[in-house]
Design an enzyme around this catalytic site. Structure first.
Site, PDB file in Angstrom:
ATOM      1  CB  SER A 257      25.296  40.653  18.819  1.00  0.00           C
ATOM      2  OG  SER A 257      25.296  39.797  17.727  1.00  0.00           O
ATOM      3  CG  HIS A 399      27.510  41.984  14.138  1.00  0.00           C
ATOM      4  ND1 HIS A 399      26.151  42.110  14.316  1.00  0.00           N
ATOM      5  CD2 HIS A 399      27.938  41.128  15.099  1.00  0.00           C
ATOM      6  CE1 HIS A 399      25.779  41.349  15.332  1.00  0.00           C
ATOM      7  NE2 HIS A 399      26.841  40.750  15.828  1.00  0.00           N
TER       8      HIS A 399
HETATM    9  C1  GCU Z   1      26.129  35.192  15.291  1.00  0.00           C
HETATM   10  C2  GCU Z   1      24.679  34.796  15.353  1.00  0.00           C
HETATM   11  C3  GCU Z   1      23.769  35.982  15.651  1.00  0.00           C
HETATM   12  C4  GCU Z   1      24.263  36.743  16.862  1.00  0.00           C
HETATM   13  C5  GCU Z   1      25.733  37.074  16.686  1.00  0.00           C
HETATM   14  C6  GCU Z   1      26.387  37.712  17.893  1.00  0.00           C
HETATM   15  O1  GCU Z   1      26.354  35.981  14.164  1.00  0.00           O
HETATM   16  O2  GCU Z   1      24.348  34.186  14.126  1.00  0.00           O
HETATM   17  O3  GCU Z   1      22.446  35.554  15.887  1.00  0.00           O
HETATM   18  O4  GCU Z   1      23.499  37.884  17.079  1.00  0.00           O
HETATM   19  O5  GCU Z   1      26.468  35.889  16.450  1.00  0.00           O
HETATM   20  O6  GCU Z   1      25.935  37.538  19.020  1.00  0.00           O
HETATM   21  O7  GCU Z   1      27.417  38.364  17.681  1.00  0.00           O
END
Ligand code: GCU
Length: 418
Positions: A257, A399
């Site tokens: 992420s 995610h």
């Molecule tokens: C949020 C953000 C993303 C990021 C994510 C994370 O969803 O919008 O850009 O990658 O957090 O780091 O879990």
């Protein structure tokens, strides 16, 4: 009050749902990685390395992540603990504090597990973590971080500080035993050691070590937190190069992420990382921003104003004016192997856009006679692709960085490291 919170949460959810339902823009033209700013067609690895690669790197520095300071600061490595029979004798666990300043006020703690089942030096996965080193595994020998956390979910995190209850709390994302059994070491650092992940936190991190006299925040073209975190990965590499139990020529940098965005940037800048792996990095990471699908530059910069350079905000809602797109971030890693992973329920990160970046980096790998990805059509779930230097998979699910992801990373790394 509860009603208001509920209303707010519903609005955020609705907004997310709308943003994701909007189809991707497919009318864009990508900046050509192989045409230099003076219009020269790049046809050799030599021209890529001497002409175009420096240009592309500079464009990212100036417009996206911001410049990393060139000043070198002296490091001191302090061994906090070593245990040769950790995890039931399967691993050697080292904990090293890397000091960035003489007064020992600035430091990061590296937790390093090395497999006992192979002859050292060992290849290593280097990964920043979100929850503190102690969050990756229940191993009670891991030192508990005393830093600030953005979490406040008691009992693991109370008043933004971690407690004993945070041990192993994120172990779902960290199949440590599996990594060790495959003959790899794992080095990890809490990213908050480098800069707290909160807007307005610049002074709390290590950035001030690099300020000029009178400077109070990074200039518009200087780094944000992602640059700082990436810098920390390079300092971890400095340590790994000094540890004779580590094969520093076989270090794969991995991140999930926002830390996937960070791993890509670290790998783009620092050629010592032999493999670079992006897990669900999305916008500002692997995803093609011109698709405007899921998260966009504007949405990200608003929610996380501290991640990228101030200059990047100029491109809020102006994706097509950005002089680069993110396939070129992947291309900066060539000729080193790169792996991009997505998750099916992570539309916010735009899995197709993440695939396309990896695909569109292929012509740069081809300059080295290396194989990338051969089709612009992204594969379905659980069908990893790429038998050359670029790998990709779409995992079923949310995610996150799960065992399935790690299995693919190990398989990919085996091809180059074993
Ligand atoms: C949020 C953000 C993303 C990021 C994510 C994370 O969803 O919008 O850009 O990658 O957090 O780091 O879990």
């Amino acid at each position: 009050m509860k009603k208001i919170v509920f209303l707010f949460a519903s609005l955020v959810f609705l907004y997310g749902a709308i943003a994701q339902d909007k189809p991707a823009d497919t009318t864009y033209t990508l900046p050509d990685a192989l045409i230099s700013q003076s219009g020269k067609k790049i046809t050799s690895a030599k021209d890529w390395e001497t002409i175009r690669r420096p240009e592309v790197l500079k464009l990212f520095e100036e417009n996206v992540q911001g410049k990393t300071p060139v000043k070198k600061i002296p490091l001191k490595f302090g061994r906090m603990s070593i245990n040769a029979t950790a995890l039931n004798g399967t691993a050697t666990r080292k904990q090293v504090r890397v000091y960035f300043s003489k007064d020992e006020k600035y430091y990061m703690d590296i937790l390093l597990y090395l497999p006992n089942n192979i002859q050292k030096p060992a290849p290593v996965f280097l990964v920043l973590n979100f929850g503190g080193n102690q969050a990756i595994h229940a191993d009670t020998g891991i030192l508990i971080s005393k830093q600030w956390f953005r979490y406040a979910n008691a009992p693991a995190y109370v008043n933004h500080l971690s407690t004993e209850a945070s041990r192993g709390i994120q172990s779902n994302d960290w199949p440590v035993e599996k990594i060790l059994a495959a003959g790899y070491g794992l080095a990890t650092i809490y990213y908050g050691d480098l800069q707290p992940d909160s807007a307005g936190s610049v002074d709390a991190g290590i950035a001030p070590l690099f300020y000029k006299a009178g400077q109070t925040k990074p200039a518009d073209n200087e780094w944000g937190a992602i640059g700082v975190w990436a810098w920390g990965l390079s300092r971890a590499m400095d340590y790994l190069q000094s540890d004779k139990d580590v094969d520093a020529k076989k270090v794969a940098v991995v991140g999930h992420s926002r830390l996937g965005k960070t791993a890509l940037w670290a790998g783009a800048q620092d050629k010592r990382f032999a493999i670079v792996i992006s897990n669900n990095s999305g916008e500002g990471g692997a995803a093609i921003t011109r698709r405007k699908y899921g998260e966009t530059i504007a949405v990200m910069n608003k929610a996380f104003p501290h991640w990228f350079s101030a200059n990047f905000k100029k491109y809020n809602d102006r994706e097509n004016d950005l002089p680069v797109d993110f396939h070129e971030l992947i291309a900066l890693i060539a000729p080193r192997p790169v792996y991009v992973a997505s998750a099916s329920k992570d539309q916010w990160a735009d899995p197709v856009g993440e695939y396309l970046s990896a695909y569109h980096a292929t012509p740069v790998y081809a300059l080295y006679g290396l194989k990338g990805l051969d089709t612009p059509v992204a594969p379905g779930v659980s069908l990893p692709v790429g038998d050359g230097s670029i790998g990709y998979h779409l995992r079923e699910g949310e995610h996150a960085m799960r065992s399935y992801d790690w299995e693919q990373y190990i398989r990919f790394a085996d091809r180059f490291f074993k």
